[in-house]
Write a protein that holds these residues in place. Sequence first.
Motif, PDB file in Angstrom:
ATOM      1  N   ILE A  71     -12.325  -8.107  31.496  1.00 45.54           N
ATOM      2  CA  ILE A  71     -11.135  -7.974  32.389  1.00 45.54           C
ATOM      3  C   ILE A  71     -11.612  -7.931  33.733  1.00 45.54           C
ATOM      4  O   ILE A  71     -11.230  -8.937  34.653  1.00 45.54           O
ATOM      5  CB  ILE A  71     -10.073  -7.100  32.143  1.00 45.54           C
ATOM      6  CG1 ILE A  71      -9.219  -7.513  30.858  1.00 45.54           C
ATOM      7  CG2 ILE A  71      -9.021  -6.863  33.255  1.00 45.54           C
ATOM      8  CD1 ILE A  71      -8.592  -6.455  30.107  1.00 45.54           C
ATOM      9  N   ASP A  72     -12.588  -6.957  33.888  1.00 47.53           N
ATOM     10  CA  ASP A  72     -13.158  -7.175  35.436  1.00 47.53           C
ATOM     11  C   ASP A  72     -13.899  -8.002  35.960  1.00 47.53           C
ATOM     12  O   ASP A  72     -13.925  -8.290  36.982  1.00 47.53           O
ATOM     13  CB  ASP A  72     -13.936  -5.706  35.529  1.00 47.53           C
ATOM     14  CG  ASP A  72     -13.519  -4.323  35.368  1.00 47.53           C
ATOM     15  OD1 ASP A  72     -12.168  -4.461  35.610  1.00 47.53           O
ATOM     16  OD2 ASP A  72     -13.903  -3.464  35.010  1.00 47.53           O
ATOM     17  N   ASP A  73     -14.466  -8.818  34.876  1.00 49.80           N
ATOM     18  CA  ASP A  73     -15.365  -9.881  35.140  1.00 49.80           C
ATOM     19  C   ASP A  73     -14.915 -11.137  35.373  1.00 49.80           C
ATOM     20  O   ASP A  73     -15.268 -11.935  36.153  1.00 49.80           O
ATOM     21  CB  ASP A  73     -16.232  -9.951  33.947  1.00 49.80           C
ATOM     22  CG  ASP A  73     -17.732 -10.206  34.430  1.00 49.80           C
ATOM     23  OD1 ASP A  73     -18.149  -9.731  35.363  1.00 49.80           O
ATOM     24  OD2 ASP A  73     -18.504 -10.797  33.515  1.00 49.80           O
ATOM     25  N   LEU A  74     -13.581 -11.493  34.758  1.00 52.64           N
ATOM     26  CA  LEU A  74     -12.991 -12.818  34.854  1.00 52.64           C
ATOM     27  C   LEU A  74     -12.316 -13.134  36.291  1.00 52.64           C
ATOM     28  O   LEU A  74     -12.864 -14.502  36.236  1.00 52.64           O
ATOM     29  CB  LEU A  74     -11.641 -12.562  33.857  1.00 52.64           C
ATOM     30  CG  LEU A  74     -11.869 -12.698  32.509  1.00 52.64           C
ATOM     31  CD1 LEU A  74     -10.530 -12.925  31.527  1.00 52.64           C
ATOM     32  CD2 LEU A  74     -12.932 -13.807  32.090  1.00 52.64           C
ATOM     33  N   PRO A  75     -11.999 -12.566  37.205  1.00 52.88           N
ATOM     34  CA  PRO A  75     -11.539 -12.960  38.436  1.00 52.88           C
ATOM     35  C   PRO A  75     -12.875 -13.380  39.059  1.00 52.88           C
ATOM     36  O   PRO A  75     -12.833 -14.483  39.852  1.00 52.88           O
ATOM     37  CB  PRO A  75     -11.028 -11.973  38.965  1.00 52.88           C
ATOM     38  CG  PRO A  75     -10.333 -11.178  38.015  1.00 52.88           C
ATOM     39  CD  PRO A  75     -11.532 -11.176  36.920  1.00 52.88           C
TER      40      PRO A  75
END
Lengths: 447, 301
Positions: free
Chosen positions: B234-238
């Motif tokens: 989730i941290d990585d996606l944006p």
Amino acid sequence: MRQTRTISAAALMALLAAPTPVFAADDAALQAVRQEVARMRADYEARIQDLEKRLAQTETATNQAATTADEAKKTAEEAASKPDAKPAESNNAFNPAIGVVLNGTAATLHRDPSVYKIPGFSLGSSAKPVDRGFALGESEINMSANVDQALYGNLTVSYARDNTASVEEAFIQSTTLPGGFTLKGGRFKSGIGTLNEQHAHTWDFADAPLPYLAMLNQQYGDDGAQVRWLAPTKMFIELGGEGFRGDAYPANGSANKGVGAKSVFAHMGDDIGKGGEGGSWRVGVSELWTRASNRTIGNDTFYGDDRLTIVDGVYKWAPNGNFADRYVKLQGEYFYRAENGRFNDLTDSTRQQGFYTQAVWQFMPQWRTGLRYDRVWAANPNAALALSTLDPQGQVASRQSVMVDYSTSEFGRFRLQGNLDHSTTKLDPQLILQYTVSLGAHGAHAY
Amino acid sequence: MRNILVAAGLLLLAATGRAHALDVFACEPEWAALASEIGGDAVDVFTATTARQDPHQIQARPALISRLRAADLVVCTGAELEVGWMPVLLRQGANSKVQPGSPGYFEAAHSVHLLEVPTRLDRADGDVHAAGNPHIQTDPANIRAAGIALAQRMAEIDPGHAATYRDRELAFRTRLDAAMARWKTEAAPLKGMAVAVQHRSWIYLLNWLGMTEAVTLEPKPGVPPSAGYLAGVIDDLPKKNVRMILYAAYQDPKPSEFVAAKTGIPAVELPFTVGGTDQAADLIAFYDDTIKRLLAHADHH
């Protein structure tokens, strides 16, 4: 190209503009200058034409180059999309597929498994619960491959806690017989029942159900030959027959000149709904005849015949028939055994029965839980055999089990199982922690 | 009496006519659809699995054993996709015609160029396939190539219908080529878009449409993600400019939906094969629906 043309045009304009500042002193000089300019103009026009011609040639060449590049790219793409040269379908070169199964337990049992008894049954040597404490379970090495265009071969060697290796299975099997027939020969596990043919590490519980323990000494396998016939029907219908040497319990010592046991079995099964979306099932009935000649267990001897009937059934269901995340598996088998002969030299005509029923539920990926109830009981023997091993003395052996297992992947599993074992008069609560992993060749599991 | 005889005769004709049809055992719905496109009425196709089932994890069901026994031709993906169940069927099905190496055993993966061939083979890397990624059906070019090879194979096994197979395959290929040209235009807005995938089952689709796989929700192929792992994702996606999260119709949507809820990036269910969605009724409709679903979510941002 465009730059060259601009430069040429600028030079020409400069040249044309050049004569204007010249003040005509005399006509002759002027004429000469005009002629010179005209000559220069002609000269430059020729040069411009030449340049334009060369420009056109270059443009054509560029187009050709582009076309060639396109073609090359297309060829490369086509080459990339073409299949690789791969070897034909096979397991791995010519080596057999090698699989290793490692299995071990840590268990607490209140009662010593080495003196395990089931009232009314004369048990084989392997009919006992798992070992106490840490123990290497049955760890095996399996090798299999097609022998040639007509045969398949399979060898499974297993190692036990006491450092003994035993050939669990070593058989050859036909692959190309017509008419739905398959022949198998060598040492193998009999096709009777459901669990019998499956390797113990694929079972859903850490130990064998009581009827298998009591009447087949865990599992029935021996040296022999098997024929199977698969009916040409949409529904799965399979008939099989086997002949065995007769070394394994409940037969013994190659009785009957080395053909001491035979069996027949029939299985049928099908999907419910397209793609098994409503579940799938298999039921069967099997018959195993064995002959024992001086079968000695402890202080007991037996001469005579055993006839075992098994009725088995399995039903599996998963949402949409997709077993990846969640599924339910219901399974049960009923055993009936008639033994006729002489037990400790007394007339023996005993009747024994048993069953197990179990349900396993995968409630989320990697996690399963299961319940099992199993029970065996023996009818009272002749009065002469009262108080012998075959006298159940009013006892019925039963057990309740519950298990939870967690799979690290398709290849690794940890299981915690609790048993309330009422095999004998006193309750034996058992707790078993088990690991089962498989390395190497990706074994495919039977239904 | 005469009527009964005529009826019996007709029945017999019908029965023998039926017996002449080439019995095809298709491991997955896309190969069943392809065999039907090529074979038409000349083939009788049985599909072992549905689009709602994970093809890695199929039980060696009794019905599959009996259907394999009747087959003249087995059509599977290969590349070890069916390694957990086909060997049992082949051994118990007692059918010499369809054993590996026989003309009756066809693996589509042999007709295409496989991607993601692992450079090291270790199960610590998850459920890796030694031959490469087996989910080849998500690129129509692979279906096209497999169709050419399959038609040849069908003609080899059933020479009586060779012309039918050749003609029908050509007709299908013509339709597919026209559709592929159309998809190229339609899917142009998807080019260069980064996506997250639940399982690494989309490389052929992404490769075809020029999209990139930026993140995988599974820590290793075939290993379900833990909540902790997903938090990292989730941290990585944006950061990776991921525009959507793809999962197949057979997969549990929970991991994708969980990440979608936390990030606002849409989770997109794709048919994965013929029948994966109601719209994906045949091969052409399968790609139509796939592109339609991708485009619908590409406009979101």
